[in-house]
Write a protein that holds these residues in place. Structure first.
Motif, short mmCIF file in Angstrom:
data_model
loop_
_atom_site.label_atom_id
_atom_site.label_comp_id
_atom_site.label_asym_id
_atom_site.label_seq_id
_atom_site.Cartn_x
_atom_site.Cartn_y
_atom_site.Cartn_z
N SER A 117 0.82 -1.22 0.00
CA SER A 117 0.00 0.00 0.00
C SER A 117 0.85 1.26 0.00
CB SER A 117 -0.94 0.01 1.21
OG SER A 117 -0.21 -0.01 2.43
N ILE A 118 2.00 1.21 0.67
CA ILE A 118 2.86 2.39 0.75
C ILE A 118 3.47 2.76 -0.60
CG2 ILE A 118 3.37 2.30 3.21
CD1 ILE A 118 6.00 0.90 1.12
N ARG A 119 3.51 1.81 -1.51
CA ARG A 119 3.99 2.06 -2.87
C ARG A 119 2.82 2.29 -3.83
NH1 ARG A 119 8.62 -1.96 -4.52
NH2 ARG A 119 9.60 -0.74 -2.84
N ALA A 120 1.69 1.70 -3.51
CA ALA A 120 0.52 1.80 -4.39
C ALA A 120 -0.04 3.21 -4.47
CB ALA A 120 -0.57 0.83 -3.92
N ILE A 121 0.21 4.04 -3.46
CA ILE A 121 -0.32 5.40 -3.50
C ILE A 121 0.51 6.32 -4.38
CG2 ILE A 121 -1.37 5.18 -1.21
CD1 ILE A 121 0.92 7.07 -0.22
N ILE A 122 1.59 5.80 -4.94
CA ILE A 122 2.38 6.56 -5.92
C ILE A 122 1.84 6.19 -7.30
CG2 ILE A 122 4.66 6.95 -6.89
CD1 ILE A 122 5.80 6.16 -4.14
N PRO A 123 1.22 7.12 -8.00
CA PRO A 123 0.53 6.80 -9.25
C PRO A 123 1.43 6.09 -10.27
CG PRO A 123 -0.04 9.01 -8.53
CD PRO A 123 1.07 8.54 -7.63
N GLY A 124 0.91 4.99 -10.83
CA GLY A 124 1.57 4.31 -11.92
C GLY A 124 2.65 3.32 -11.55
N VAL A 125 2.93 3.14 -10.27
CA VAL A 125 4.03 2.26 -9.87
C VAL A 125 3.56 0.83 -9.64
CG1 VAL A 125 5.81 1.85 -8.12
CG2 VAL A 125 5.35 4.17 -8.90
N VAL A 126 2.39 0.66 -9.05
CA VAL A 126 1.85 -0.67 -8.73
C VAL A 126 0.59 -0.91 -9.56
CG1 VAL A 126 0.84 -2.13 -6.93
CG2 VAL A 126 2.79 -0.66 -6.40
N LYS A 127 0.50 -2.10 -10.15
CA LYS A 127 -0.70 -2.45 -10.91
C LYS A 127 -1.81 -2.85 -9.95
CE LYS A 127 1.87 -4.14 -14.94
NZ LYS A 127 2.17 -5.32 -15.80
N PHE A 128 -2.97 -2.23 -10.12
CA PHE A 128 -4.07 -2.49 -9.20
C PHE A 128 -4.57 -3.93 -9.28
CE2 PHE A 128 -5.07 2.26 -9.61
CZ PHE A 128 -4.31 2.56 -8.50
N ASP A 129 -4.47 -4.57 -10.46
CA ASP A 129 -4.95 -5.95 -10.57
C ASP A 129 -3.99 -6.94 -9.91
OD1 ASP A 129 -2.93 -5.80 -12.44
OD2 ASP A 129 -4.10 -6.66 -14.09
N GLU A 130 -2.80 -6.50 -9.55
CA GLU A 130 -1.89 -7.31 -8.75
C GLU A 130 -2.08 -7.02 -7.26
OE1 GLU A 130 2.04 -6.51 -10.12
OE2 GLU A 130 1.79 -7.59 -12.01
N LEU A 131 -2.40 -5.78 -6.96
CA LEU A 131 -2.59 -5.35 -5.57
C LEU A 131 -3.87 -5.94 -4.98
CD1 LEU A 131 -1.44 -3.25 -3.42
CD2 LEU A 131 -3.17 -1.70 -4.32
N LEU A 132 -4.91 -6.02 -5.80
CA LEU A 132 -6.21 -6.55 -5.37
C LEU A 132 -6.61 -7.67 -6.33
CD1 LEU A 132 -7.42 -2.98 -4.85
CD2 LEU A 132 -8.02 -4.68 -3.12
N GLN A 133 -6.69 -8.89 -5.81
CA GLN A 133 -6.98 -10.05 -6.65
C GLN A 133 -8.20 -10.79 -6.12
OE1 GLN A 133 -3.63 -12.43 -7.89
NE2 GLN A 133 -2.18 -10.76 -7.54
N PRO A 134 -9.13 -11.20 -7.01
CA PRO A 134 -10.39 -11.82 -6.57
C PRO A 134 -10.17 -13.15 -5.86
CG PRO A 134 -10.14 -11.98 -8.95
CD PRO A 134 -9.05 -11.08 -8.47
N ILE A 135 -10.89 -13.34 -4.77
CA ILE A 135 -10.74 -14.52 -3.92
C ILE A 135 -11.48 -15.74 -4.46
CG2 ILE A 135 -11.33 -15.46 -1.65
CD1 ILE A 135 -10.82 -12.62 -0.52
N GLU A 136 -12.68 -15.54 -4.98
CA GLU A 136 -13.56 -16.66 -5.31
C GLU A 136 -12.96 -17.67 -6.30
OE1 GLU A 136 -18.29 -17.40 -5.68
OE2 GLU A 136 -17.50 -15.54 -6.52
#
Length: 370
Positions: A48-67
């Motif tokens: 999360s501390i890197r994800a708030i820097i725009p464009g550095v972390v891919k959101f689909d890697e940061l949040l992945q569906p559980i089901e």
């Protein structure tokens, strides 16, 4: 007769328990596991501390569906309920859940509580406390604020505050980043504190120790006025709090809890006042709240659930055999220790700083981590 295990919480501990039990269902007769999670996705909040820097972390890697990861076990063996637990009746052995379709009662034979803890400042995105949409929106909005700010003040000299200040200075050399620590040394004076501070100073983080933020006021121009405990006033474009945890335990019976609202468990991580109920992770914070404890705790509790079903004695749940701290200080360095052994910067980078372990998220989803 079905042995129904209900797990509340879809983060590191909850997924660890769920997959461990389901992968070993051949030796657990008539097992069904229901996972209840407010978030439909696993949030790899370590990043999360890197994800708030725009464009550095891919959101689909940061949040992945559980089901999708639970589908492999079949509908009769695993169920995923997206919703918020709003109550537990330990006598009737039911969990009340608020879902998009309405309230429902989920019966259990064995219950695991792994609901974690939230940030004391609910606007901060450092913890997995919220729905998928809420967390994603929070990260995106924070990224916009970070990009616009010229002066950023971070309150809290613990691991999150240190890593966050390093990430910001690593990416934005033109921004002033001030780190306020209420203690005389960073990381509460841990043996690795000096090495971590040295890395932050190299990056240009302005560190102020033994200084607490007493209050904040949002000014008409959008900046924040921070009143410090020493009488000073600091004006900043962006105020980021990293102190304090609030256990996600408000839905539980009061006799489950300690005075500080964390769950009261014994050495087997069983809730002391209830039958066949266990709790682990940040909602217990024993010995403290840290990712490193999640795997050994989920392994121990899974074994104890299996033992309870087989009517065998419970075993003491052990955590890490030694204490450790590894702090990422940007994307190419770090500092820390394993036990009493200092961790060289390149090793801290390899262990954590390089990716913040986000590549592990997929293995938590599909269960291959265990």
């Amino acid at each position: 007769m079905v042995n129904h295990v209900v797990v509340i919480g879809g983060s590191y501990c909850g997924l660890g328990i769920t997959h461990r039990l389901l992968k070993n269902r051949s030796r657990i007769p008539d097992l069904k596991v229901t996972l209840i999670s407010k978030n439909s996705h696993l949030y790899w909040n370590i990043a999360s501390i890197r994800a708030i820097i725009p464009g550095v972390v891919k959101f689909d890697e940061l949040l992945q569906p559980i089901e999708p990861g639970l589908a492999q076990y079949g509908p009769g063996n695993a169920e995923f309920v997206v919703g918020s637990a709003t109550g537990v009746d330990a006598t009737a052995k039911t969990v009340k859940v608020a879902t998009a379709e309405g309230d429902r009662d989920v019966p259990y034979d064995y219950l695991v509580i792994a609901t974690g803890a939230g940030c004391s400042d609910e606007s901060m995105p450092w913890k997995a406390d919220g729905t998928y949409e809420e967390i994603l929106d929070s990260i995106k909005k924070m990224g916009e604020k970070v990009k616009a700010a010229k002066h950023i003040t971070i309150v809290g000299g613990g691991s999150t505050g240190c890593e966050l200040s390093a990430e910001l200075r690593y990416e934005f050399k033109d921004k002033t980043v001030v780190l306020l620590s209420g203690t005389p040394e960073l990381i509460s004076g841990d043996a690795a504190a000096k090495a971590i501070e040295k890395e932050l100073v190299k990056l240009g983080v302005e560190i102020r120790k033994s200084v607490r933020a007493e209050s904040t006021t949002v000014l008409p121009d959008g900046r924040t006025e921070v009143k410090l405990g020493n009488g000073e006033t600091l004006i900043t474009d962006l105020y980021l709090g990293t102190t304090g945890l609030t256990p996600n335990s408000s839905f539980l019976p009061k006799d489950f809890l300690q005075p500080n609202k964390f769950i009261d468990v014994d050495e087997h991580f069983r809730v002391r006042t209830a039958e066949n109920v266990w709790a682990l992770g940040d909602v217990v914070s024993r010995p403290n709240a840290a990712y490193l404890h999640t795997d050994p705790q989920s392994a121990g509790v899974a074994k104890n659930i299996e033992a309870a079903i087989a009517k065998r004695p419970q075993q003491i749940v052990k955590s890490m055999p030694f204490s450790a701290i590894v702090c990422a200080t940007g994307r190419d360095r770090g500092a820390g220790r394993l036990g009493i052994v200092p961790v060289p910067s390149f090793m801290a980078w390899a262990l954590k700083g390089r990716t913040l372990s986000i590549e592990r998220a997929a293995s938590y989803i599909n269960g291959s981590h265990w």
